[in-house]
Design a protein around this motif. Sequence first.
Motif, PDB file in Angstrom:
ATOM      1  N   VAL A 125      -5.197  10.258   4.292  1.00 31.78           N
ATOM      2  CA  VAL A 125      -5.907  11.019   3.281  1.00 31.78           C
ATOM      3  C   VAL A 125      -6.378  10.103   2.162  1.00 31.78           C
ATOM      4  N   ALA A 126      -5.466   9.313   1.640  1.00 29.48           N
ATOM      5  CA  ALA A 126      -5.780   8.416   0.547  1.00 29.48           C
ATOM      6  C   ALA A 126      -4.730   7.330   0.475  1.00 29.48           C
ATOM      7  N   SER A 181      -2.624  -3.542  -6.298  1.00 32.94           N
ATOM      8  CA  SER A 181      -3.590  -3.965  -7.299  1.00 32.94           C
ATOM      9  C   SER A 181      -4.447  -2.825  -7.824  1.00 32.94           C
ATOM     10  N   GLY A 182      -4.240  -1.624  -7.289  1.00 30.45           N
ATOM     11  CA  GLY A 182      -4.943  -0.459  -7.785  1.00 30.45           C
ATOM     12  C   GLY A 182      -6.146  -0.016  -6.991  1.00 30.45           C
ATOM     13  N   GLY A 183      -6.481  -0.730  -5.938  1.00 33.90           N
ATOM     14  CA  GLY A 183      -7.597  -0.325  -5.118  1.00 33.90           C
ATOM     15  C   GLY A 183      -7.283   0.940  -4.347  1.00 33.90           C
ATOM     16  N   THR A 184      -8.259   1.810  -4.204  1.00 32.83           N
ATOM     17  CA  THR A 184      -8.049   3.088  -3.535  1.00 32.83           C
ATOM     18  C   THR A 184      -8.978   3.259  -2.353  1.00 32.83           C
ATOM     19  N   ASN A 185      -8.547   4.106  -1.442  1.00 35.13           N
ATOM     20  CA  ASN A 185      -9.325   4.437  -0.265  1.00 35.13           C
ATOM     21  C   ASN A 185      -9.104   5.904   0.049  1.00 35.13           C
ATOM     22  N   TYR A 186     -10.162   6.590   0.467  1.00 33.92           N
ATOM     23  CA  TYR A 186     -10.078   8.014   0.743  1.00 33.92           C
ATOM     24  C   TYR A 186     -10.743   8.347   2.064  1.00 33.92           C
ATOM     25  N   ALA A 187     -10.190   9.336   2.727  1.00 36.56           N
ATOM     26  CA  ALA A 187     -10.869   9.885   3.881  1.00 36.56           C
ATOM     27  C   ALA A 187     -12.160  10.550   3.430  1.00 36.56           C
ATOM     28  N   ASP A 188     -13.179  10.475   4.268  1.00 37.74           N
ATOM     29  CA  ASP A 188     -14.459  11.065   3.911  1.00 37.74           C
ATOM     30  C   ASP A 188     -14.325  12.550   3.582  1.00 37.74           C
ATOM     31  N   SER A 189     -13.424  13.221   4.261  1.00 35.35           N
ATOM     32  CA  SER A 189     -13.279  14.654   4.091  1.00 35.35           C
ATOM     33  C   SER A 189     -12.731  15.066   2.730  1.00 35.35           C
ATOM     34  N   VAL A 190     -12.137  14.129   2.008  1.00 40.40           N
ATOM     35  CA  VAL A 190     -11.544  14.471   0.719  1.00 40.40           C
ATOM     36  C   VAL A 190     -12.186  13.750  -0.449  1.00 40.40           C
ATOM     37  N   LYS A 191     -13.130  12.877  -0.185  1.00 39.63           N
ATOM     38  CA  LYS A 191     -13.778  12.145  -1.259  1.00 39.63           C
ATOM     39  C   LYS A 191     -14.422  13.101  -2.252  1.00 39.63           C
ATOM     40  N   THR A 240       0.827  -1.192   0.000  1.00 40.84           N
ATOM     41  CA  THR A 240       0.000   0.000   0.000  1.00 40.84           C
ATOM     42  C   THR A 240       0.864   1.247   0.000  1.00 40.84           C
ATOM     43  N   MET A 241       0.554   2.170  -0.883  1.00 41.25           N
ATOM     44  CA  MET A 241       1.140   3.497  -0.858  1.00 41.25           C
ATOM     45  C   MET A 241       0.052   4.456  -0.409  1.00 41.25           C
ATOM     46  N   GLY A 242       0.411   5.380   0.435  1.00 40.65           N
ATOM     47  CA  GLY A 242      -0.604   6.274   0.954  1.00 40.65           C
ATOM     48  C   GLY A 242      -0.116   7.682   1.167  1.00 40.65           C
ATOM     49  N   TRP A 243      -1.075   8.571   1.259  1.00 38.01           N
ATOM     50  CA  TRP A 243      -0.836   9.953   1.643  1.00 38.01           C
ATOM     51  C   TRP A 243      -1.517  10.208   2.978  1.00 38.01           C
ATOM     52  N   TYR A 244      -0.771  10.751   3.901  1.00 32.93           N
ATOM     53  CA  TYR A 244      -1.279  11.163   5.193  1.00 32.93           C
ATOM     54  C   TYR A 244      -1.048  12.656   5.351  1.00 32.93           C
ATOM     55  N   ARG A 245      -1.736  13.233   6.296  1.00 31.76           N
ATOM     56  CA  ARG A 245      -1.490  14.638   6.584  1.00 31.76           C
ATOM     57  C   ARG A 245      -1.606  14.894   8.076  1.00 31.76           C
ATOM     58  N   GLN A 246      -0.925  15.924   8.510  1.00 28.82           N
ATOM     59  CA  GLN A 246      -0.966  16.307   9.906  1.00 28.82           C
ATOM     60  C   GLN A 246      -0.957  17.820  10.013  1.00 28.82           C
ATOM     61  N   ALA A 247      -1.982  18.342  10.632  1.00 29.74           N
ATOM     62  CA  ALA A 247      -2.084  19.763  10.896  1.00 29.74           C
ATOM     63  C   ALA A 247      -1.627  20.030  12.326  1.00 29.74           C
TER      64      ALA A 247
END
Length: 119
Positions: free
Chosen positions: A48-49, A54-64, A33-40
Amino acid sequence: QVQLVESGGGLVQAGGSLRLSCAASETIFSIGTMGWYRQAPGKQRELVASITSSGGTNYADSVKGRFTISRDNAKNTVYLQMNSLKPEDTAVYYCNAYEGDQFGYLEVWGQGTLVTVSS
């Protein structure tokens, strides 16, 4: 060990767009899995995503509907296209590589890139 370097952060007005890049030092084709996270400031790091090998994706509700994660295996790069940016998207964005199973895991983080969205 794979190394990750983020780029593409900067200052953008609300409603604008940015594309973040995460360049890996070696192939990411087989990384689970490759992902993007964020921290404020003052907040927990959040996913974040993500995108699987295999190409499956997942997103935080806030950025969908606004953000899109993609990959270019030939360039060993993962992207995060961010559209319709909001001030609450302001954060340091980190790239992550994860590979795990029931016995353990390996995880690598990039150094982060700052995204600032002005109102």
